[in-house]
Design a protein around this motif. Structure first.
Motif, PDB file in Angstrom:
ATOM      1  N   ARG A 144       0.829  -1.211   0.000  1.00 43.08           N
ATOM      2  CA  ARG A 144       0.000   0.000   0.000  1.00 43.08           C
ATOM      3  C   ARG A 144       0.861   1.257   0.000  1.00 43.08           C
ATOM      4  NH1 ARG A 144      -4.692   2.510  -1.370  1.00 43.08           N
ATOM      5  NH2 ARG A 144      -5.418   3.953   0.256  1.00 43.08           N
ATOM      6  N   LEU A 145       1.955   1.257   0.766  1.00 42.46           N
ATOM      7  CA  LEU A 145       2.839   2.423   0.793  1.00 42.46           C
ATOM      8  C   LEU A 145       3.481   2.638  -0.575  1.00 42.46           C
ATOM      9  CD1 LEU A 145       3.883   4.614   2.691  1.00 42.46           C
ATOM     10  CD2 LEU A 145       5.793   3.114   3.285  1.00 42.46           C
ATOM     11  N   LEU A 199       5.505   4.554  -6.269  1.00 39.34           N
ATOM     12  CA  LEU A 199       6.705   3.775  -6.561  1.00 39.34           C
ATOM     13  C   LEU A 199       6.382   2.378  -7.092  1.00 39.34           C
ATOM     14  CD1 LEU A 199       8.728   4.704  -3.351  1.00 39.34           C
ATOM     15  CD2 LEU A 199       9.176   5.507  -5.683  1.00 39.34           C
ATOM     16  N   GLY A 200       5.111   2.103  -7.333  1.00 35.76           N
ATOM     17  CA  GLY A 200       4.694   0.770  -7.749  1.00 35.76           C
ATOM     18  C   GLY A 200       5.234   0.383  -9.110  1.00 35.76           C
ATOM     19  N   THR A 201       5.506  -0.905  -9.267  1.00 34.23           N
ATOM     20  CA  THR A 201       5.990  -1.443 -10.541  1.00 34.23           C
ATOM     21  C   THR A 201       4.989  -2.438 -11.106  1.00 34.23           C
ATOM     22  OG1 THR A 201       7.193  -3.174  -9.341  1.00 34.23           O
ATOM     23  CG2 THR A 201       8.407  -1.170  -9.905  1.00 34.23           C
ATOM     24  N   GLY A 202       3.773  -2.427 -10.585  1.00 36.43           N
ATOM     25  CA  GLY A 202       2.754  -3.350 -11.058  1.00 36.43           C
ATOM     26  C   GLY A 202       2.115  -4.088  -9.897  1.00 36.43           C
ATOM     27  N   LEU A 255      11.379  -1.629  -2.079  1.00 38.85           N
ATOM     28  CA  LEU A 255      11.936  -1.346  -0.760  1.00 38.85           C
ATOM     29  C   LEU A 255      12.967  -0.225  -0.784  1.00 38.85           C
ATOM     30  CD1 LEU A 255      11.770  -2.209   2.179  1.00 38.85           C
ATOM     31  CD2 LEU A 255      13.504  -3.942   1.719  1.00 38.85           C
ATOM     32  N   ALA A 256      13.835  -0.228  -1.791  1.00 35.75           N
ATOM     33  CA  ALA A 256      14.861   0.824  -1.886  1.00 35.75           C
ATOM     34  C   ALA A 256      14.221   2.195  -2.036  1.00 35.75           C
ATOM     35  CB  ALA A 256      15.808   0.535  -3.049  1.00 35.75           C
ATOM     36  N   GLY A 257      13.198   2.296  -2.884  1.00 33.62           N
ATOM     37  CA  GLY A 257      12.524   3.568  -3.074  1.00 33.62           C
ATOM     38  C   GLY A 257      11.780   4.020  -1.828  1.00 33.62           C
ATOM     39  N   LEU A 258      11.177   3.083  -1.114  1.00 30.51           N
ATOM     40  CA  LEU A 258      10.468   3.427   0.117  1.00 30.51           C
ATOM     41  C   LEU A 258      11.436   3.912   1.190  1.00 30.51           C
ATOM     42  CD1 LEU A 258       7.873   0.500   0.339  1.00 30.51           C
ATOM     43  CD2 LEU A 258       7.485   2.861  -0.399  1.00 30.51           C
ATOM     44  N   ARG A 259      12.606   3.295   1.261  1.00 33.08           N
ATOM     45  CA  ARG A 259      13.617   3.767   2.212  1.00 33.08           C
ATOM     46  C   ARG A 259      14.033   5.201   1.869  1.00 33.08           C
ATOM     47  NH1 ARG A 259      18.160  -0.968   2.917  1.00 33.08           N
ATOM     48  NH2 ARG A 259      16.909  -2.508   4.046  1.00 33.08           N
ATOM     49  N   GLU A 260      14.192   5.462   0.592  1.00 34.54           N
ATOM     50  CA  GLU A 260      14.571   6.816   0.168  1.00 34.54           C
ATOM     51  C   GLU A 260      13.473   7.804   0.529  1.00 34.54           C
ATOM     52  OE1 GLU A 260      16.918   9.582  -0.859  1.00 34.54           O
ATOM     53  OE2 GLU A 260      17.650   7.615  -1.524  1.00 34.54           O
ATOM     54  N   HIS A 261      12.231   7.416   0.319  1.00 35.83           N
ATOM     55  CA  HIS A 261      11.089   8.265   0.628  1.00 35.83           C
ATOM     56  C   HIS A 261      11.050   8.626   2.113  1.00 35.83           C
ATOM     57  CE1 HIS A 261       6.990   9.798   0.640  1.00 35.83           C
ATOM     58  NE2 HIS A 261       6.630   8.884   1.524  1.00 35.83           N
ATOM     59  N   TRP A 270       7.854  -6.374  -1.484  1.00 33.65           N
ATOM     60  CA  TRP A 270       9.119  -5.752  -1.114  1.00 33.65           C
ATOM     61  C   TRP A 270       9.883  -5.193  -2.300  1.00 33.65           C
ATOM     62  CZ3 TRP A 270      12.003  -8.789  -4.133  1.00 33.65           C
ATOM     63  CH2 TRP A 270      11.674 -10.147  -4.264  1.00 33.65           C
ATOM     64  N   SER A 271       9.299  -5.227  -3.498  1.00 37.65           N
ATOM     65  CA  SER A 271      10.048  -4.861  -4.701  1.00 37.65           C
ATOM     66  C   SER A 271      10.489  -3.403  -4.730  1.00 37.65           C
ATOM     67  CB  SER A 271       9.221  -5.178  -5.950  1.00 37.65           C
ATOM     68  OG  SER A 271       7.991  -4.462  -5.922  1.00 37.65           O
TER      69      SER A 271
END
Length: 388
Positions: A152-153, A159-162, A171-177, A168-169
């Motif tokens: 959901r985040l 940042l979704g890719t589908g 995860l790197a972008g969510l950490r950056e966010h 967890w796909s």
């Protein structure tokens, strides 16, 4: 005499703040100086405890409940618009009271429930300018390992890719966010997500049989180990990711809080800590003890769990640093003096005295009035412990 009253909630009968008021009345009436501090272990009443101590702005928000239906929730903001700390009661969202349109089918929550709504609350806190977010989590029948939170985040941040991508796909972008946000999980339980004594096995407390619990844990375990493996392969955004030398594993303590939501938040960089200790810091409990002569605490049941890591244990341990006597009150007391002494508790009182004759229970009318019983016990503690 200066008395600090710092109770937990008393089950479904009294909130921590209400219990504190009742416990304080005899002492106020006796001319003593009384300070009260509502407490929580992160599972119930986190926002109430912090707001009673520090004020703040409570912002209502409707989010997906654990079964997908919209439910009311809130974010407490303390410290103004230019930063400050936001508080989220994740335990209420993921527990039986989170989805009020449902009666609370534990089996459905365990097999189909999701932690999605936590993502909405977290995103609302960040959008509100919080640079620190404290999330309370406790035991929960919702058991998705935090997959719904991550998925959901990912959607909320674009940042979704589908829809078929692993949770967890991104995860790197969510950490950056979230790189500029200090995330803290106030975990009410030190149970790991997986393992013989993990949160999956703990589903049996919600009425799920052992075989079903094992099947549910097996499905969650696959996700959790895949997510942890992916996280280990990422370059940390900070030299030490939120105080951890390594990525949290599904077998790490406290990761089972919120049915694994604590594990997912740990992958995002959260510090996953004992909940009562976190709340104690937030309400300034150590400073409040500085001028006290006696500390009075309480909880619904004084048992082995309460002696391990709950509010009573935290209050007792902090008071022991100053050599202060601590008296605990509970509906029922299941521990002995030696067990209490290990966490700094000097004495404990049940709300109702147990009869000497087995089967001769107290009057129903007396049991039905927790306010009267708690007030009477506080008065008795005052008679036994107050000094001129």
């Amino acid at each position: 005499m200066r008395v600090l009253i710092a109770p937990d909630h008393f089950g479904g009968t009294l909130t921590a703040a209400q219990a504190g008021q009742v416990l304080a009345r005899p002492w106020d009436g006796g001319g003593h100086q009384v300070l009260t501090a509502a407490m929580s272990d992160g599972s119930t009443g986190l926002i109430d405890a912090v707001q009673s101590a520090r004020g703040g702005t409570l912002t209502p928000i409707e989010v997906p409940g654990s079964l997908g239906r919209p439910v009311p929730a809130a974010v407490l903001q303390v410290g103004g618009d230019g930063g400050g700390t936001a508080y989220i009661d994740g335990a209420a969202l993921l527990g039986f009271n989170g989805d009020r349109s449902s009666v609370g089918d534990a089996r459905t929550r365990a097999t189909e429930g999701s932690s999605d709504g936590l993502a909405d609350l977290l995103q609302a806190a960040v959008a509100g300018g919080a640079t620190r977010v404290v999330i309370g989590l406790g035991p929960s029948p919702t058991h998705d390992g935090g997959a719904g939170l991550l998925r959901r985040l990912t959607e909320l941040t674009g940042l979704g890719t589908g829809t078929d991508a692993p949770a967890w796909s991104a995860l790197a972008g969510l950490r950056e966010h979230l790189a500029g946000v200090d995330l803290v999980v106030a975990a009410a339980t030190d149970t790991p997500l997986v393992g013989l004594h993990g949160a999956g096995a703990g589903l049996q407390r919600f009425g799920i049989n052992a075989l079903e619990a094992q099947q549910i844990e097996s499905a969650t375990s696959v996700f959790a180990h895949d997510a942890a493996g992916h996280a280990r392969a990422l370059t940390p955004l900070r030299p030490v990711l939120a105080g951890h030398e390594r990525v949290l594993e599904p077998s790490s303590s406290h990761t089972g809080a919120g049915g694994g939501a604590a594990f997912a938040l740990g992958l995002l960089g959260a510090r996953v800590l004992p909940g009562a200790g976190v709340v104690g810091e937030e309400v300034g409990l150590r400073d409040l003890m500085a001028g006290a002569d006696l500390v009075l605490t309480g909880t619904a049941s004084l048992d082995a769990d309460a002696m391990h890591e709950g509010v009573v244990a935290t209050v007792g341990s902090l008071a022991a640093e100053r050599g202060l006597p601590v008296v605990a009150v509970a509906h029922e007391v299941y521990v002995n003096r030696r067990e209490m002494a290990t966490v700094g508790i000097s004495a404990a009182y049940p709300l109702i005295d147990q009869p000497l004759v087995p089967g001769n229970r107290p009057a129903a009318a007396h049991r039905a009035d927790p306010v009267q019983a708690l007030g009477a016990r506080s008065a008795r503690v005052m008679r036994n412990w107050a000094t001129a």
